[in-house]
Motif scaffolding. Structure first.
Motif, short mmCIF file in Angstrom:
data_model
loop_
_atom_site.label_atom_id
_atom_site.label_comp_id
_atom_site.label_asym_id
_atom_site.label_seq_id
_atom_site.Cartn_x
_atom_site.Cartn_y
_atom_site.Cartn_z
N TYR A 55 -7.02 -6.39 -37.82
CA TYR A 55 -7.15 -5.52 -36.64
C TYR A 55 -7.76 -6.30 -35.47
O TYR A 55 -7.33 -6.16 -34.33
N LEU A 56 -8.78 -7.10 -35.76
CA LEU A 56 -9.44 -7.86 -34.69
C LEU A 56 -8.56 -9.00 -34.18
O LEU A 56 -8.67 -9.39 -33.01
N ALA A 57 -7.71 -9.53 -35.03
CA ALA A 57 -6.84 -10.63 -34.62
C ALA A 57 -5.69 -10.16 -33.72
O ALA A 57 -5.16 -10.95 -32.93
N GLN A 58 -5.35 -8.88 -33.81
CA GLN A 58 -4.27 -8.34 -32.97
C GLN A 58 -4.78 -8.13 -31.55
O GLN A 58 -5.94 -7.79 -31.36
N ASP A 59 -3.91 -8.33 -30.58
CA ASP A 59 -4.31 -7.92 -29.24
C ASP A 59 -4.05 -6.42 -29.11
O ASP A 59 -3.45 -5.80 -29.97
#
Length: 123
Positions: A58-62
């Motif tokens: 989730y954090l890696a997605q923009d």
């Protein structure tokens, strides 16, 4: 209308699943069957590992990718900017149309027809 899902809230819930009850992030994201599966498998390490991986994911997605996956592709800022740009473009077109009418290049009837078409474009 469903409320927008926050990427950071989803990540926090996923990471909390590594320490407490796994699957809360799945319920939050509108995936209750996955949430139940995580709870049922809570006696194994599988949901804790999966929660950690998903928290990082989730954090890696923009924001745009997260919105596409979990908010039906609707970004709050992008949609409001798009609407603002659309209204601005229509307002400019109406000013140009009014100038043509005042210069006598189009009739009152043509002005009204085109004005209605422009107003119909605002969604």
């Amino acid at each position: 209308m469903t409320k927008r899902k926050s990427r950071s809230v989803a990540a926090v819930l996923a990471f909390s699943g590594t320490l407490t009850i796994s699957g809360l992030h799945k319920f939050y994201l509108g995936q209750p069957l996955w949430g139940v599966l995580y709870v049922l498998l809570s006696w194994t390490p599988i949901p804790k590992v999966a929660s950690a991986i998903e928290g990082v994911w989730y954090l890696a997605q923009d924001e745009e990718v997260f919105d596409r996956n979990f908010n039906l592709g609707k970004s709050a800022t992008r949609n409001s900017q798009k609407a603002s740009n659309q209204v601005g473009a229509i307002a400019e077109a109406m000013r140009e149309l009014d100038a043509l009418r005042q210069d006598g290049l189009i009739s009152e009837y043509e002005f009204e027809q085109k004005r209605r078409q422009l107003l119909d474009q605002i969604s």
